[in-house]
Design a protein around this motif. Structure first.
Motif, short mmCIF file in Angstrom:
data_model
loop_
_atom_site.label_atom_id
_atom_site.label_comp_id
_atom_site.label_asym_id
_atom_site.label_seq_id
_atom_site.Cartn_x
_atom_site.Cartn_y
_atom_site.Cartn_z
N PHE A 227 -8.30 -2.71 -22.79
CA PHE A 227 -7.68 -3.69 -21.90
C PHE A 227 -6.30 -3.20 -21.46
O PHE A 227 -5.58 -2.57 -22.23
CB PHE A 227 -7.52 -5.03 -22.62
N PHE A 228 -5.94 -3.54 -20.21
CA PHE A 228 -4.65 -3.16 -19.67
C PHE A 228 -4.10 -4.25 -18.74
O PHE A 228 -4.87 -5.03 -18.17
CB PHE A 228 -4.75 -1.84 -18.87
N ASP A 229 -2.77 -4.26 -18.59
CA ASP A 229 -2.07 -4.99 -17.52
C ASP A 229 -2.21 -6.50 -17.59
O ASP A 229 -2.17 -7.18 -16.55
CB ASP A 229 -2.54 -4.50 -16.14
N GLY A 230 -2.34 -7.05 -18.77
CA GLY A 230 -2.59 -8.49 -18.88
C GLY A 230 -1.50 -9.36 -18.30
O GLY A 230 -1.79 -10.46 -17.80
N ASP A 231 -0.25 -8.92 -18.34
CA ASP A 231 0.86 -9.73 -17.84
C ASP A 231 1.48 -9.18 -16.57
O ASP A 231 2.47 -9.73 -16.08
CB ASP A 231 1.95 -9.84 -18.91
N THR A 232 0.90 -8.11 -16.05
CA THR A 232 1.59 -7.41 -14.96
C THR A 232 0.76 -7.23 -13.68
O THR A 232 1.35 -6.95 -12.64
CB THR A 232 2.03 -6.01 -15.42
N ARG A 233 -0.55 -7.39 -13.75
CA ARG A 233 -1.35 -7.20 -12.54
C ARG A 233 -2.52 -8.17 -12.49
O ARG A 233 -3.10 -8.52 -13.51
CB ARG A 233 -1.87 -5.76 -12.43
N GLY A 234 -2.84 -8.58 -11.28
CA GLY A 234 -4.04 -9.37 -11.03
C GLY A 234 -5.05 -8.52 -10.28
O GLY A 234 -4.70 -7.86 -9.29
N TYR A 235 -6.29 -8.51 -10.76
CA TYR A 235 -7.35 -7.71 -10.16
C TYR A 235 -8.51 -8.62 -9.77
O TYR A 235 -8.97 -9.42 -10.59
CB TYR A 235 -7.88 -6.67 -11.15
N TRP A 236 -9.01 -8.45 -8.54
CA TRP A 236 -10.14 -9.26 -8.09
C TRP A 236 -11.16 -8.37 -7.36
O TRP A 236 -10.83 -7.63 -6.44
CB TRP A 236 -9.66 -10.37 -7.15
N TRP A 237 -12.41 -8.51 -7.80
CA TRP A 237 -13.48 -7.74 -7.18
C TRP A 237 -13.71 -8.15 -5.73
O TRP A 237 -13.60 -9.31 -5.36
CB TRP A 237 -14.79 -7.97 -7.92
N CYS A 238 -14.08 -7.16 -4.91
CA CYS A 238 -14.73 -7.38 -3.63
C CYS A 238 -16.22 -7.08 -3.82
O CYS A 238 -16.61 -6.43 -4.78
CB CYS A 238 -14.15 -6.47 -2.54
N SER A 239 -17.03 -7.52 -2.89
CA SER A 239 -18.47 -7.31 -3.02
C SER A 239 -18.95 -6.07 -2.29
O SER A 239 -20.15 -5.90 -2.07
CB SER A 239 -19.23 -8.53 -2.51
N ASP A 240 -18.02 -5.19 -1.92
CA ASP A 240 -18.41 -3.96 -1.24
C ASP A 240 -17.58 -2.80 -1.79
O ASP A 240 -16.55 -2.99 -2.43
CB ASP A 240 -18.24 -4.07 0.28
N GLY A 241 -18.03 -1.59 -1.54
CA GLY A 241 -17.33 -0.40 -2.01
C GLY A 241 -17.74 0.82 -1.22
O GLY A 241 -18.63 0.76 -0.37
N ASP A 242 -17.10 1.94 -1.52
CA ASP A 242 -17.32 3.17 -0.76
C ASP A 242 -18.44 4.04 -1.32
O ASP A 242 -18.93 4.94 -0.64
CB ASP A 242 -16.03 3.99 -0.69
N THR A 243 -18.83 3.80 -2.58
CA THR A 243 -19.88 4.61 -3.19
C THR A 243 -20.85 3.69 -3.92
O THR A 243 -20.58 2.50 -4.14
CB THR A 243 -19.32 5.64 -4.18
N VAL A 244 -21.98 4.24 -4.36
CA VAL A 244 -22.97 3.44 -5.08
C VAL A 244 -22.48 3.08 -6.47
O VAL A 244 -23.02 2.16 -7.10
CB VAL A 244 -24.32 4.19 -5.17
N ASP A 245 -21.48 3.77 -6.97
CA ASP A 245 -20.99 3.54 -8.34
C ASP A 245 -19.75 2.66 -8.40
O ASP A 245 -19.27 2.33 -9.49
CB ASP A 245 -20.67 4.88 -9.02
N THR A 246 -19.19 2.28 -7.24
CA THR A 246 -17.92 1.56 -7.23
C THR A 246 -17.97 0.33 -6.34
O THR A 246 -18.80 0.23 -5.43
CB THR A 246 -16.77 2.46 -6.75
N PHE A 247 -17.07 -0.57 -6.62
CA PHE A 247 -16.75 -1.65 -5.71
C PHE A 247 -15.25 -1.61 -5.47
O PHE A 247 -14.47 -1.16 -6.33
CB PHE A 247 -17.12 -3.02 -6.28
N SER A 248 -14.83 -2.10 -4.32
CA SER A 248 -13.41 -2.21 -4.02
C SER A 248 -12.84 -3.42 -4.75
O SER A 248 -13.56 -4.34 -5.14
CB SER A 248 -13.21 -2.35 -2.51
N ALA A 249 -11.53 -3.42 -4.94
CA ALA A 249 -10.84 -4.55 -5.55
C ALA A 249 -9.50 -4.74 -4.87
O ALA A 249 -8.97 -3.82 -4.23
CB ALA A 249 -10.65 -4.34 -7.05
N ARG A 250 -8.97 -5.94 -4.98
CA ARG A 250 -7.64 -6.24 -4.48
C ARG A 250 -6.72 -6.53 -5.65
O ARG A 250 -7.14 -7.13 -6.66
CB ARG A 250 -7.67 -7.41 -3.50
N ILE A 251 -5.45 -6.12 -5.51
CA ILE A 251 -4.54 -6.10 -6.65
C ILE A 251 -3.19 -6.70 -6.27
O ILE A 251 -2.64 -6.39 -5.21
CB ILE A 251 -4.33 -4.65 -7.14
#
Length: 340
Positions: A227-251
């Motif tokens: 686990f990382f960044d519990g008090d310092t960053r917010g991460y949210w998934w998007c439902s699309d990505g650039d490769t079959v192994d990834t999804f984009s996220a907003r931070i």
């Protein structure tokens, strides 16, 4: 003089132009509210006025209008507050669901070794940040939950695409794309983080939450279960990505390499990572008051556009007094006392 109300009178708002007009009332009790009246939506960063439906609409200067939505409940019974921008409704809290919208359970995988195995086997999973139950941060989900057709969001809702996040940014300031990455992060907008962060959960680096999005630190879980960044960053998934192994996220971030981070950032993550989720839905806005002449039975959100028979209008003839008809036509008539 005070109004004397007899036993046969029905007190209420008797002004038809009021947003809380009561047709059954026979005597005015001073409670009338009108579109444009000042109100308070409890967000200190907005200027607030009543809509024609008596909803309190918050206006963030230079950011556009948003209003408080009706909220939504997931399959597990968790209720989420929402806001509405234009014709899109957004959760303002991170998802906490442990079931897909059809009721199927999502595996809870707290152990790091099991999390790694789930990622290698492409099994959807959720976890609390640092395995602390009932964390206020919401649950973290891997990308295999994101892509599951059973839908982790409440029925009728979905995980936003990258374009939908950009649409959100357009409501609070221009989307900026293609800039040189800042410390390895793509820049979605260099300053939107101020409007998207809540006020009290970022230490000295909070925002003003003028967007109503109420972004908080969520932390993340990487592929090996750390686990990382519990008090310092917010991460949210998007439902699309650039490769079959990834999804984009907003931070959102408090700082990046010691520099105050005011932006909204993007990064691609392996689907075996654990991030937060916000859900959204597209809504049909319109007039929902059945007595209005422009009533829209398909609308599921009141946009303040209702018009009523008898409302003043202007047909362009200065010699007539004009009101709306049952079909919203502007009808002009010449006052009976006029002589030509």
């Amino acid at each position: 003089f005070p109004v004397t109300i007899s036993s046969s009178d029905i007190p209420g708002c008797i002004h038809q132009a009021a947003c809380n007009y009561q047709a059954e009332a026979t005597v005015d009790d001073g409670t009338c509210l009108f579109s444009g009246d000042v109100c308070d939506d409890a967000n200190p960063s907005t200027t607030d006025t009543l809509s024609s439906q008596c909803d309190c609409l918050g206006y963030a200067p230079e950011s556009g209008y948003f209003s408080v939505g009706d909220g939504v409940t997931d399959f597990d019974g968790n209720f989420y507050n929402t806001i509405v921008f234009d014709s899109v409704e957004w959760m303002v809290e991170d998802l906490k669901a442990v079931c897909f919208s059809n009721g199927d359970s999502i595996p809870h995988i707290p152990a790091a070794t099991d999390w790694l195995s789930a990622g290698e086997s492409e099994i959807g999973a959720w976890v609390w940040f640092e395995n602390i139950p009932n964390s206020a941060k919401g649950r973290l989900y891997n990308g295999f939950v994101v892509e599951d057709e059973r839908n982790v969001c409440p029925s009728g809702w979905h995980i936003p695409t990258s374009e939908e996040y950009r649409g959100l940014l357009l409501q609070i300031g221009d989307t900026v794309d293609g800039l040189t990455p800042l410390y390895g992060l793509g820049i979605e907008s260099p300053a939107a983080g101020i409007a998207l962060k809540d006020v009290s959960n970022w230490g000295d680096y909070g925002g003003d939450n003028s967007s109503g999005f109420s972004g908080r630190p969520s932390g993340k879980r990487v592929e090996d279960g750390s686990f990382f960044d519990g008090d310092t960053r917010g991460y949210w998934w998007c439902s699309d990505g650039d490769t079959v192994d990834t999804f984009s996220a907003r931070i959102l971030a408090d700082t990046v390499d010691g520099v105050a981070a005011d932006g909204f950032y993007r990064e691609d993550f392996l689907k075996s990572s654990g991030l937060g989720i916000r859900c959204t839905r597209n809504i049909s806005s319109g007039c929902m008051q059945s007595g209005a002449c422009n009533y829209d039975p398909e609308a599921d959100y009141e946009d303040g556009s209702c018009l009523f028979p008898g409302d003043a209008c202007d047909e362009g003839n200065p010699l007539t007094t004009d009101t709306l008809s049952m079909s919203c036509d502007c009808i002009g008539f010449i006052p009976s006392e006029s002589i030509y």
